[in-house]
Scaffold this motif. Sequence first.
Motif, PDB file in Angstrom:
ATOM      1  N   TYR A 118      -2.802  -4.601  -3.071  1.00 47.86           N
ATOM      2  CA  TYR A 118      -2.348  -5.974  -3.330  1.00 47.86           C
ATOM      3  C   TYR A 118      -0.841  -6.117  -3.077  1.00 47.86           C
ATOM      4  CZ  TYR A 118      -6.697  -7.663  -5.444  1.00 47.86           C
ATOM      5  OH  TYR A 118      -7.987  -8.078  -5.657  1.00 47.86           O
ATOM      6  N   ALA A 119      -0.088  -5.093  -3.479  1.00 44.95           N
ATOM      7  CA  ALA A 119       1.364  -5.134  -3.249  1.00 44.95           C
ATOM      8  C   ALA A 119       1.662  -5.154  -1.755  1.00 44.95           C
ATOM      9  CB  ALA A 119       2.025  -3.926  -3.916  1.00 44.95           C
ATOM     10  N   PHE A 120       0.966  -4.310  -0.991  1.00 39.96           N
ATOM     11  CA  PHE A 120       1.145  -4.309   0.463  1.00 39.96           C
ATOM     12  C   PHE A 120       0.729  -5.650   1.060  1.00 39.96           C
ATOM     13  CE2 PHE A 120       0.714   0.517   0.357  1.00 39.96           C
ATOM     14  CZ  PHE A 120       2.045   0.727   0.673  1.00 39.96           C
ATOM     15  N   TRP A 121      -0.353  -6.224   0.538  1.00 45.17           N
ATOM     16  CA  TRP A 121      -0.856  -7.505   1.047  1.00 45.17           C
ATOM     17  C   TRP A 121       0.193  -8.609   0.880  1.00 45.17           C
ATOM     18  CZ3 TRP A 121      -5.206 -10.734  -1.699  1.00 45.17           C
ATOM     19  CH2 TRP A 121      -5.572 -11.815  -0.886  1.00 45.17           C
ATOM     20  N   MET A 122       0.745  -8.679  -0.335  1.00 49.52           N
ATOM     21  CA  MET A 122       1.736  -9.724  -0.592  1.00 49.52           C
ATOM     22  C   MET A 122       3.034  -9.487   0.172  1.00 49.52           C
ATOM     23  SD  MET A 122       1.296 -10.814  -4.546  1.00 49.52           S
ATOM     24  CE  MET A 122       2.200 -12.289  -4.184  1.00 49.52           C
ATOM     25  N   ALA A 157      -1.276  -1.236   6.097  1.00 50.34           N
ATOM     26  CA  ALA A 157      -1.220  -0.464   4.850  1.00 50.34           C
ATOM     27  C   ALA A 157      -2.220  -1.003   3.829  1.00 50.34           C
ATOM     28  CB  ALA A 157       0.190  -0.507   4.276  1.00 50.34           C
ATOM     29  N   THR A 158      -2.378  -2.327   3.776  1.00 53.79           N
ATOM     30  CA  THR A 158      -3.333  -2.941   2.846  1.00 53.79           C
ATOM     31  C   THR A 158      -4.741  -2.468   3.127  1.00 53.79           C
ATOM     32  OG1 THR A 158      -1.954  -4.919   2.712  1.00 53.79           O
ATOM     33  CG2 THR A 158      -4.237  -5.128   1.985  1.00 53.79           C
ATOM     34  N   LEU A 159      -5.150  -2.564   4.375  1.00 55.25           N
ATOM     35  CA  LEU A 159      -6.525  -2.210   4.738  1.00 55.25           C
ATOM     36  C   LEU A 159      -6.763  -0.707   4.611  1.00 55.25           C
ATOM     37  CD1 LEU A 159      -7.056  -4.587   7.794  1.00 55.25           C
ATOM     38  CD2 LEU A 159      -7.927  -4.853   5.463  1.00 55.25           C
ATOM     39  N   LYS A 160      -5.757   0.100   4.889  1.00 60.02           N
ATOM     40  CA  LYS A 160      -5.907   1.551   4.714  1.00 60.02           C
ATOM     41  C   LYS A 160      -6.169   1.897   3.246  1.00 60.02           C
ATOM     42  CE  LYS A 160      -3.149   3.042   8.684  1.00 60.02           C
ATOM     43  NZ  LYS A 160      -1.844   3.612   9.135  1.00 60.02           N
ATOM     44  N   CYS A 161      -5.416   1.265   2.344  1.00 61.30           N
ATOM     45  CA  CYS A 161      -5.615   1.506   0.905  1.00 61.30           C
ATOM     46  C   CYS A 161      -7.008   1.080   0.468  1.00 61.30           C
ATOM     47  CB  CYS A 161      -4.560   0.754   0.097  1.00 61.30           C
ATOM     48  SG  CYS A 161      -2.917   1.465   0.147  1.00 61.30           S
ATOM     49  N   GLY A 189      -9.443  -8.990   4.876  1.00 62.97           N
ATOM     50  CA  GLY A 189      -9.445  -8.778   6.322  1.00 62.97           C
ATOM     51  C   GLY A 189      -9.568 -10.088   7.077  1.00 62.97           C
ATOM     52  N   LEU A 190     -10.408 -11.005   6.550  1.00 68.58           N
ATOM     53  CA  LEU A 190     -10.548 -12.327   7.179  1.00 68.58           C
ATOM     54  C   LEU A 190      -9.234 -13.101   7.112  1.00 68.58           C
ATOM     55  CD1 LEU A 190     -12.479 -14.367   8.502  1.00 68.58           C
ATOM     56  CD2 LEU A 190     -13.040 -15.197   6.194  1.00 68.58           C
ATOM     57  N   HIS A 191      -8.532 -12.977   5.987  1.00 68.98           N
ATOM     58  CA  HIS A 191      -7.225 -13.635   5.846  1.00 68.98           C
ATOM     59  C   HIS A 191      -6.242 -13.131   6.905  1.00 68.98           C
ATOM     60  CE1 HIS A 191      -3.048 -13.373   4.202  1.00 68.98           C
ATOM     61  NE2 HIS A 191      -3.245 -14.659   4.048  1.00 68.98           N
ATOM     62  N   PHE A 192      -6.187 -11.804   7.077  1.00 67.56           N
ATOM     63  CA  PHE A 192      -5.293 -11.252   8.093  1.00 67.56           C
ATOM     64  C   PHE A 192      -5.697 -11.711   9.493  1.00 67.56           C
ATOM     65  CE2 PHE A 192      -4.361  -7.617   5.031  1.00 67.56           C
ATOM     66  CZ  PHE A 192      -3.090  -8.086   4.731  1.00 67.56           C
ATOM     67  N   LEU A 193      -7.017 -11.751   9.725  1.00 65.83           N
ATOM     68  CA  LEU A 193      -7.501 -12.163  11.044  1.00 65.83           C
ATOM     69  C   LEU A 193      -7.123 -13.608  11.327  1.00 65.83           C
ATOM     70  CD1 LEU A 193      -9.198 -11.280  13.509  1.00 65.83           C
ATOM     71  CD2 LEU A 193     -11.204 -12.185  12.318  1.00 65.83           C
ATOM     72  N   LEU A 194      -7.359 -14.480  10.355  1.00 63.61           N
ATOM     73  CA  LEU A 194      -7.072 -15.901  10.555  1.00 63.61           C
ATOM     74  C   LEU A 194      -5.573 -16.167  10.682  1.00 63.61           C
ATOM     75  CD1 LEU A 194      -9.633 -17.554   8.105  1.00 63.61           C
ATOM     76  CD2 LEU A 194      -9.731 -17.502  10.594  1.00 63.61           C
TER      77      LEU A 194
END
Length: 236
Positions: free
Chosen positions: A171-175, A181-185, A205-210
Amino acid sequence: MASLLSLKAGSRFWSGKIMLDRWDMLLMAIAAFHVFLAPYTKVEESFNVQAIHDILYHRHHLEKYDHFEFPGVVPRTFIGALIVSLLSSPFVAAINLIKLPKLYALLIARLILGGIVLSGLHLFRLQVRLKFGQQVSNLFAIMIALQFHLLFYCSRPLPNIFALAVVNLAYAFWMSGLPSATLKCLVFAMAVFRCDIVLLICPIGLHFLLTSYIMERCKVLCNYSSFEHRLTLSRL
């Protein structure tokens, strides 16, 4: 360009103070209070408790490990128990020198696990502060402190809790805007601890894709507008 953005996001991720503040101390104090108030574990925690015990006390004598005699019906990992045991081992060695009961080793292991989970939560809250401000970060800490569930369970050696430590970091990497790094975790937590974390991987993953698609479309539109503007100026 993408690598440059990732590098900037990475530097921003570690740019805040890693030192714990008063809210972290409060959360850790409450979690420690739960450990001493309810020191014993329940049957769902028995596998990891036994694994931590065997790693701490039997070490390389694998033939003494309880897992070989009672493997259980579902394959499980020693990774979480191994990390907690490694961090707990100096303190457990100290209590063994002064001949304290093994219950103290259990308390130490649970305190270490709680510290791991809350350290990930600290990094998550740090990103909340950088993104939304100090007030929101403080309110987030107060909300965590006032609820029972998280601080009671953060020191209990359940697969969910080991996964939670990794998810907090994700979550920290995501924000912080670090998709890789987010998806690896999340993939690591899913593969090792809890397969149902796929329910988190899909929307994130959908959020990153969009967002990447939208950013690419914006770049195309900006480039097209710039090209039209230059073409118009060249005709004048």
